[in-house]
Design a protein around this motif. Structure first.
Motif, PDB file in Angstrom:
ATOM      1  N   MET A 131      56.581 -11.735  30.351  1.00 23.91           N
ATOM      2  CA  MET A 131      56.252 -12.533  31.530  1.00 23.91           C
ATOM      3  C   MET A 131      57.334 -12.506  32.604  1.00 23.91           C
ATOM      4  O   MET A 131      57.198 -13.142  33.639  1.00 23.91           O
ATOM      5  N   LEU A 132      58.424 -11.789  32.375  1.00 18.82           N
ATOM      6  CA  LEU A 132      59.540 -11.780  33.316  1.00 18.82           C
ATOM      7  C   LEU A 132      59.282 -10.829  34.484  1.00 18.82           C
ATOM      8  O   LEU A 132      58.724  -9.748  34.306  1.00 18.82           O
ATOM      9  N   SER A 133      59.743 -11.220  35.640  1.00 18.53           N
ATOM     10  CA  SER A 133      59.662 -10.356  36.822  1.00 18.53           C
ATOM     11  C   SER A 133      60.720  -9.269  36.719  1.00 18.53           C
ATOM     12  O   SER A 133      61.646  -9.352  35.897  1.00 18.53           O
ATOM     13  N   ASP A 134      60.619  -8.264  37.562  1.00 17.32           N
ATOM     14  CA  ASP A 134      61.631  -7.202  37.582  1.00 17.32           C
ATOM     15  C   ASP A 134      63.007  -7.768  37.908  1.00 17.32           C
ATOM     16  O   ASP A 134      64.015  -7.325  37.343  1.00 17.32           O
ATOM     17  N   ASP A 135      63.069  -8.738  38.810  1.00 13.96           N
ATOM     18  CA  ASP A 135      64.350  -9.369  39.147  1.00 13.96           C
ATOM     19  C   ASP A 135      64.931 -10.098  37.940  1.00 13.96           C
ATOM     20  O   ASP A 135      66.138 -10.033  37.688  1.00 13.96           O
ATOM     21  N   GLU A 136      64.092 -10.788  37.182  1.00 11.00           N
ATOM     22  CA  GLU A 136      64.563 -11.504  35.995  1.00 11.00           C
ATOM     23  C   GLU A 136      65.047 -10.534  34.924  1.00 11.00           C
ATOM     24  O   GLU A 136      66.023 -10.808  34.220  1.00 11.00           O
ATOM     25  N   VAL A 137      64.390  -9.397  34.796  1.00  5.32           N
ATOM     26  CA  VAL A 137      64.837  -8.370  33.846  1.00  5.32           C
ATOM     27  C   VAL A 137      66.218  -7.860  34.257  1.00  5.32           C
ATOM     28  O   VAL A 137      67.112  -7.715  33.426  1.00  5.32           O
ATOM     29  N   ALA A 138      66.419  -7.602  35.542  1.00  6.28           N
ATOM     30  CA  ALA A 138      67.720  -7.126  36.041  1.00  6.28           C
ATOM     31  C   ALA A 138      68.806  -8.172  35.817  1.00  6.28           C
ATOM     32  O   ALA A 138      69.936  -7.831  35.436  1.00  6.28           O
ATOM     33  N   ILE A 139      68.489  -9.431  36.043  1.00  2.00           N
ATOM     34  CA  ILE A 139      69.460 -10.511  35.806  1.00  2.00           C
ATOM     35  C   ILE A 139      69.832 -10.559  34.330  1.00  2.00           C
ATOM     36  O   ILE A 139      71.008 -10.680  33.972  1.00  2.00           O
ATOM     37  N   SER A 140      68.837 -10.447  33.461  1.00  2.00           N
ATOM     38  CA  SER A 140      69.101 -10.445  32.026  1.00  2.00           C
ATOM     39  C   SER A 140      69.997  -9.272  31.632  1.00  2.00           C
ATOM     40  O   SER A 140      70.905  -9.426  30.813  1.00  2.00           O
ATOM     41  N   ALA A 141      69.751  -8.107  32.214  1.00  2.00           N
ATOM     42  CA  ALA A 141      70.579  -6.927  31.904  1.00  2.00           C
ATOM     43  C   ALA A 141      72.031  -7.170  32.291  1.00  2.00           C
ATOM     44  O   ALA A 141      72.952  -6.804  31.548  1.00  2.00           O
ATOM     45  N   ASP A 142      72.262  -7.785  33.439  1.00  2.00           N
ATOM     46  CA  ASP A 142      73.634  -8.115  33.847  1.00  2.00           C
ATOM     47  C   ASP A 142      74.259  -9.136  32.900  1.00  2.00           C
ATOM     48  O   ASP A 142      75.427  -9.025  32.530  1.00  2.00           O
ATOM     49  N   GLN A 143      73.475 -10.143  32.485  1.00  2.00           N
ATOM     50  CA  GLN A 143      73.979 -11.152  31.555  1.00  2.00           C
ATOM     51  C   GLN A 143      74.341 -10.530  30.210  1.00  2.00           C
ATOM     52  O   GLN A 143      75.382 -10.838  29.629  1.00  2.00           O
ATOM     53  N   VAL A 144      73.491  -9.629  29.724  1.00  2.00           N
ATOM     54  CA  VAL A 144      73.767  -8.958  28.457  1.00  2.00           C
ATOM     55  C   VAL A 144      75.046  -8.136  28.556  1.00  2.00           C
ATOM     56  O   VAL A 144      75.890  -8.169  27.662  1.00  2.00           O
TER      57      VAL A 144
END
Length: 179
Positions: free
Chosen positions: A153-166
């Motif tokens: 359910m995540l947007s592309d922006d949320e996926v990118a934010i998660s990648a930076d957090q990881v």
């Protein structure tokens, strides 16, 4: 600190989250991203090579989509083959002592499904206990897990934010910089 990320996704090219995580981690200095399904499509693990990789790194990360309350098959096979008695555990098995171990995983369902009384009845902490027990048995320090819920359910922006957090979490080892 040298970090080895063992990616266990059987269809990484079709994954939004795990593909983004791996791609972002590949940009980090002192991080080795190792795609197990690409390396071993036949599931025949080169134990000597994998043990050598472990010895060269200080922090070990399992990155995977959470499948049927566990890891994908390649990570289980990897554990069965690589974490051998007399090498990783047992009275002579001290090769991993003092290393750090963490889990980075994703779920399709929402976070609320992973708690007592939720759809799955158990928390992620409870469901990941076998990996924590593996770290304990092999003398590694188990760090808190990074779990991204509801990835479908995540947007592309949320996926990118998660990648930076990881990436920050894997490099720093501080969950406050991640999830």
């Amino acid at each position: 600190m040298k970090t080895l990320v063992l990616v266990g996704h059987p269809n990484i090219e079709e994954s939004r989250m795990n593909k983004a995580w791996a791609g972002r981690l590949e940009k980090e200095e002192d991080v080795t991203v190792h795609h197990l399904y690409k390396e071993y499509p036949d599931m025949r693990i080169d134990v000597e090579k994998e043990q050598s990789l472990l010895l060269e790194h200080d922090r070990i990360v399992f990155q995977f989509p959470f499948f049927w309350y566990s890891t994908p098959a390649i990570l289980k096979e990897w554990q069965d083959q690589v974490l051998a008695y007399g090498w990783a555990y047992g009275s002579e098995g001290t090769k991993l002592h003092g290393k750090e171990f963490m889990v980075v995983t994703s779920t399709g369902g929402p976070g609320g499904a992973y708690r007592s009384g939720g759809f799955n009845h158990y928390s992620m902490s409870e469901l990941l206990k076998p990996l924590q027990a593996t770290a304990n048995l092999t003398g590694m320090r188990f760090l808190p897990s990074y779990v991204e819920h509801g990835v479908r359910m995540l947007s592309d922006d949320e996926v990118a934010i998660s990648a930076d957090q990881v990436a920050r979490y894997v490099v720093d080892g501080d969950l406050k910089s991640g999830r």
